[in-house]
Design an enzyme around this catalytic site. Structure first.
Site, mmCIF file in Angstrom:
data_model
loop_
_atom_site.group_PDB
_atom_site.id
_atom_site.type_symbol
_atom_site.label_atom_id
_atom_site.label_comp_id
_atom_site.label_asym_id
_atom_site.label_seq_id
_atom_site.Cartn_x
_atom_site.Cartn_y
_atom_site.Cartn_z
ATOM 1 N N GLY A 187 0.810 -1.222 0.000
ATOM 2 C CA GLY A 187 0.000 0.000 0.000
ATOM 3 C C GLY A 187 0.836 1.261 0.000
ATOM 4 O O GLY A 187 0.359 2.336 0.354
ATOM 5 N N GLU A 219 1.609 2.889 -2.418
ATOM 6 C CA GLU A 219 1.068 3.816 -3.413
ATOM 7 C C GLU A 219 -0.313 4.318 -2.997
ATOM 8 O O GLU A 219 -1.071 4.860 -3.801
ATOM 9 C CB GLU A 219 1.011 3.128 -4.784
ATOM 10 C CG GLU A 219 2.360 3.065 -5.494
ATOM 11 C CD GLU A 219 3.413 2.233 -4.756
ATOM 12 O OE1 GLU A 219 3.141 1.045 -4.493
ATOM 13 O OE2 GLU A 219 4.470 2.770 -4.431
ATOM 14 N N ASN A 225 9.117 1.930 0.139
ATOM 15 C CA ASN A 225 9.270 3.373 -0.075
ATOM 16 C C ASN A 225 8.390 4.175 0.861
ATOM 17 O O ASN A 225 7.325 3.728 1.274
ATOM 18 C CB ASN A 225 8.915 3.713 -1.527
ATOM 19 C CG ASN A 225 7.522 3.264 -1.903
ATOM 20 O OD1 ASN A 225 7.275 2.078 -2.031
ATOM 21 N ND2 ASN A 225 6.604 4.192 -2.069
ATOM 22 N N ASP A 256 11.313 6.005 -5.551
ATOM 23 C CA ASP A 256 10.598 4.741 -5.308
ATOM 24 C C ASP A 256 11.542 3.549 -5.324
ATOM 25 O O ASP A 256 11.236 2.494 -5.880
ATOM 26 C CB ASP A 256 9.446 4.514 -6.307
ATOM 27 C CG ASP A 256 8.675 3.226 -5.991
ATOM 28 O OD1 ASP A 256 8.440 2.946 -4.805
ATOM 29 O OD2 ASP A 256 8.352 2.474 -6.936
ATOM 30 N N TRP A 302 12.499 -11.183 -14.346
ATOM 31 C CA TRP A 302 11.494 -10.989 -13.283
ATOM 32 C C TRP A 302 11.231 -12.292 -12.536
ATOM 33 O O TRP A 302 10.287 -12.418 -11.766
ATOM 34 C CB TRP A 302 10.197 -10.423 -13.882
ATOM 35 C CG TRP A 302 9.549 -9.420 -12.986
ATOM 36 C CD1 TRP A 302 8.543 -9.667 -12.080
ATOM 37 C CD2 TRP A 302 9.856 -8.035 -12.872
ATOM 38 N NE1 TRP A 302 8.233 -8.519 -11.408
ATOM 39 C CE2 TRP A 302 9.013 -7.496 -11.870
ATOM 40 C CE3 TRP A 302 10.772 -7.187 -13.496
ATOM 41 C CZ2 TRP A 302 9.056 -6.155 -11.492
ATOM 42 C CZ3 TRP A 302 10.803 -5.855 -13.120
ATOM 43 C CH2 TRP A 302 9.959 -5.357 -12.136
HETATM 44 O O1 LIG Z 1 4.631 -0.061 -2.113
HETATM 45 C C1 LIG Z 1 3.924 -1.054 -2.221
HETATM 46 O O2 LIG Z 1 3.013 -1.327 -1.436
HETATM 47 C C2 LIG Z 1 4.215 -1.999 -3.331
HETATM 48 C C3 LIG Z 1 3.555 -3.196 -3.449
HETATM 49 C C4 LIG Z 1 3.885 -4.096 -4.474
HETATM 50 C C5 LIG Z 1 3.110 -5.363 -4.491
HETATM 51 O O3 LIG Z 1 2.405 -5.594 -3.479
HETATM 52 O O4 LIG Z 1 3.121 -6.144 -5.426
HETATM 53 C C6 LIG Z 1 4.924 -3.717 -5.382
HETATM 54 C C7 LIG Z 1 5.544 -2.459 -5.181
HETATM 55 N N1 LIG Z 1 5.191 -1.632 -4.177
HETATM 56 C C8 LIG Z 1 6.628 -2.005 -5.997
HETATM 57 O O5 LIG Z 1 7.175 -0.909 -5.774
HETATM 58 C C9 LIG Z 1 7.110 -2.824 -7.036
HETATM 59 O O6 LIG Z 1 8.090 -2.500 -7.715
HETATM 60 C C10 LIG Z 1 6.466 -4.062 -7.264
HETATM 61 C C11 LIG Z 1 6.729 -5.036 -8.219
HETATM 62 C C12 LIG Z 1 5.825 -6.010 -7.988
HETATM 63 C C13 LIG Z 1 5.681 -7.259 -8.725
HETATM 64 O O7 LIG Z 1 5.023 -8.168 -8.203
HETATM 65 O O8 LIG Z 1 6.242 -7.360 -9.817
HETATM 66 N N2 LIG Z 1 5.026 -5.676 -6.943
HETATM 67 C C14 LIG Z 1 5.404 -4.480 -6.476
#
Ligand SMILES: O=C(O)c1cc(C(=O)O)c2c(n1)C(=O)C(=O)c1cc(C(=O)O)[nH]c1-2
Length: 599
Positions: free
Chosen positions: A169, A171, A289, A331, A493
């Protein structure tokens, strides 16, 4: 060692997401080797019927394989003794609207096992314990509040008698935390916030006693008005730092944000991977972040976002905490895994951060031993001062409201995102999946509305100076140096798997599962699977035969724009433009499957 830790010694099984408490993704199995890998073939597959990113890995416990799909997070138990028939399945009922809250695709990073139970962390915040034999629900509990925009994508982790889980969360201005539940009944053992007063971050007087400068009030001094336009920060030398200070989770958020104190909407998500040293009884994880992505509205170091914590498993209190990126401007969400290993009789931990540095620390004290760029294209900082732990930011790449800063490397998704690295105690090298992406980043003013996206920056992403989007490397954690580096067309990834025959596996977004030589990086074998790989390969043994298994199904941040059919370059937080070419290899949305290989 507790029962689970003993089970982890059996390489025929794969009982936790990253194989063991050390999270090294390493197996002693060696039947599949460099000489015979050319004969490695698909043994069986299973279509999940779910489109979108399939992250994490299956577990193998005894003769049963367990795994979870992307949203709606269906769980399957397959009988390896009986033609991979479904022993039981569990289909959670979740409100479909939760999908709109997931920042980076509808992913879950897999299941956990312990005490005869399988644990599922649903995207809607519900943590469920299922009887591993029957699939019957034993208990459940709600971890986060989706009304605030909080969700959960992390895998739960079982350490001894606790189930640990996180929060997404960053974001949405969620104030995130890590929670430990008692494995028997799901009651809360402790909860540690990432921001706020020491009593809620679970910090007491012994915190950082070996490195008190980690608890400095400010690690930068202002140059030309600090974080205002045209200003920047200068790292303070160790003799100018004031420490130790209390309540830094409050005091390093100098201004209120939106509707509350900065730290109350400060993010610090915990959606990554956690590890555990049972002898020290310490849990290692790191926080994400600071919210919001516009750094101008949250002057200060924004502790304890972007921090590796070591916490006592029983009490949750932090022994040490080291902030990797104070006052994040890009970020560089720090949730990536921390892998535990030993060298020269020392207990070490290595962490490959989004910010582009590879760190090695003494995991008992938190002392920083090595911090080096994983790739020379990293430009936001010139280096990390080992004595203070403070990055020397290059003011050219500091970001400010309404200024579009171009050519920042790495991009927000980091030199490496959540895709976990592996460590081989045999070669003494780490195997690290990499992104090679740069960005333009423009912080913007945003209004806070509870439960609505609260991002605060526009970004576009593009290949770095190598002209490709990704790579895979072997890394020496003592020297802080690459042993070898292999370019990849797209970001890698998927996680890494290292094995005792010096064969290392990883998957790619253009649908390969690859095996490379652990010593040279030379490609030994590859197989085209049905969709891009964002899952983590594992290996296990059954009836005397070694198998490799991996989930395919493109997604995660790199694949989210493609999965949703977004075409504006800035959509999907910049993924739409950066990863357009994925469409040449993948159906959108990508279909999920489990792929198993044997000789
Ligand atoms: O700040 C957050 O709450 C949050 C959550 C998630 C998520 O839950 O998948 C990602 C990110 N940030 C993030 O910055 C990020 O680069 C990211 C990549 C991924 C993914 O599954 O590829 N999830 C997330």
């Amino acid at each position: 060692a507790d029962d689970l830790e003993k089970l982890m010694q059996d390489d025929n099984q794969w009982v936790s997401q990253r194989k063991n408490y050390a999270s090294n993704g390493y197996s002693k199995l060696s039947q599949i080797n460099k000489a015979n890998i050319k004969n490695l073939k698909a043994a069986w597959t299973f279509a999940t019927g779910v489109n979108r990113g399939h992250e994490g890995a299956p577990l193998v416990i005894g003769d049963t394989m367990y795994f979870a799909t992307a949203f709606p997070n269906n769980v399957y138990a397959l009988d390896l003794n009986n033609e991979e028939k479904i022993k039981w399945s569990y289909f959670p009922k979740q409100d479909p609207s939760v999908q709109a809250l997931l920042c980076c695709d509808n992913v879950t990073r897999g299941l956990a096992y312990g005490d005869g139970k399988i644990f599922l962390q649903q995207n809607d915040g519900v943590l469920v314990a299922l009887d591993a034999k029957t699939g019957a629900k034993v208990w459940d509990t709600t971890v986060v509040d989706v009304k605030q925009g909080a969700t959960t994508t992390n895998a739960p982790h079982v350490f001894k008698d606790k189930v640990i889980t996180g929060c997404s969360g960053g974001e949405y201005g969620v104030r995130c935390y890590l929670t430990a539940y008692n494995i028997k009944d799901g009651s809360i053992a402790w909860r540690a916030y990432s921001t706020g007063p020491d009593t809620e971050v679970l910090i007491d007087k012994d915190f950082n006693k070996d490195n008190p400068h980690y608890s400095a009030l400010s690690v930068y001094e202002d140059v030309n008005g600090g974080n205002k336009e045209g200003g920047s920060y200068k790292a303070l030398p160790k003799d100018k730092l004031k420490f130790p200070e209390k309540d830094l989770g409050v005091k390093t958020w100098l201004k209120p944000q939106a509707t509350k104190n900065g730290w109350e909407q400060g993010g610090g998500a915990t959606w990554g991977w956690y590890s555990y040293d049972s002898a020290l009884n310490l849990v290692y994880y790191s926080t994400g972040n600071p919210s919001v992505w516009n750094p101008d509205v949250r002057p200060g170091d924004n502790k304890w976002s972007m921090t590796i914590f070591a916490r006592d498993l029983d009490t949750g209190f932090a022994k040490w905490g080291y902030q990797l990126t104070p006052h994040d401007e890009w970020d560089f969400d720090a949730v990536n895994e921390t892998i535990l290993w030993e060298a020269d009789g020392k207990k070490l931990a290595s962490h490959f951060d989004r910010n582009g540095f590879g760190y090695t620390l003494n995991r008992e004290t938190g002392k920083l031993l090595v911090a080096e760029k994983m790739h020379p294209f990293v430009n936001w900082a010139t280096g990390i001062d080992l004595a203070t732990g403070i990055p020397h930011k290059d003011p050219k790449f500091s970001t400010h409201e309404d200024v579009n800063v171009t050519g920042i490397c790495p991009a927000a998704l980091g030199v490496k995102d959540q895709q976990p690295a592996a460590y081989s105690p045999k070669t003494k090298l780490f195997y690290v999946p990499l992104n090679h992406v740069c960005m333009d980043y423009e912080p913007v003013e945003v209004k806070y509305v509870a439960g609505q996206p609260w991002v605060g920056a526009t970004l576009s992403m593009y290949p770095g100076p190598d002209g490709v989007m990704g790579g895979f490397m072997a890394w020496d954690g003592l020297k802080g140096k690459q042993a070898w580096y292999k370019k990849e067309k797209f970001s890698v990834w998927s996680g890494a798997l290292a094995t005792a025959s010096d064969v290392v596996f990883y998957g790619t977004l253009d649908r390969w599962l690859k095996a490379v030589d652990a010593k040279s990086g030379k490609e030994l074998w590859k197989f085209r699977v049905g969709s891009g790989v964002v899952g983590n390969p594992i290996t296990y043994g059954h009836k005397g035969k070694q198998y490799v298994a991996v989930l395919s199904g493109i997604g995660g941040w790199a694949g989210v724009a493609m999965n949703l059919g977004l075409t504006n370059d800035n959509d999907g937080l910049g993924a739409a433009g950066g990863y357009k070419e994925l469409k040449e290899w993948n159906a959108a949305p990508g279909g999920g499957a489990l792929n198993v290989f044997g000789l």
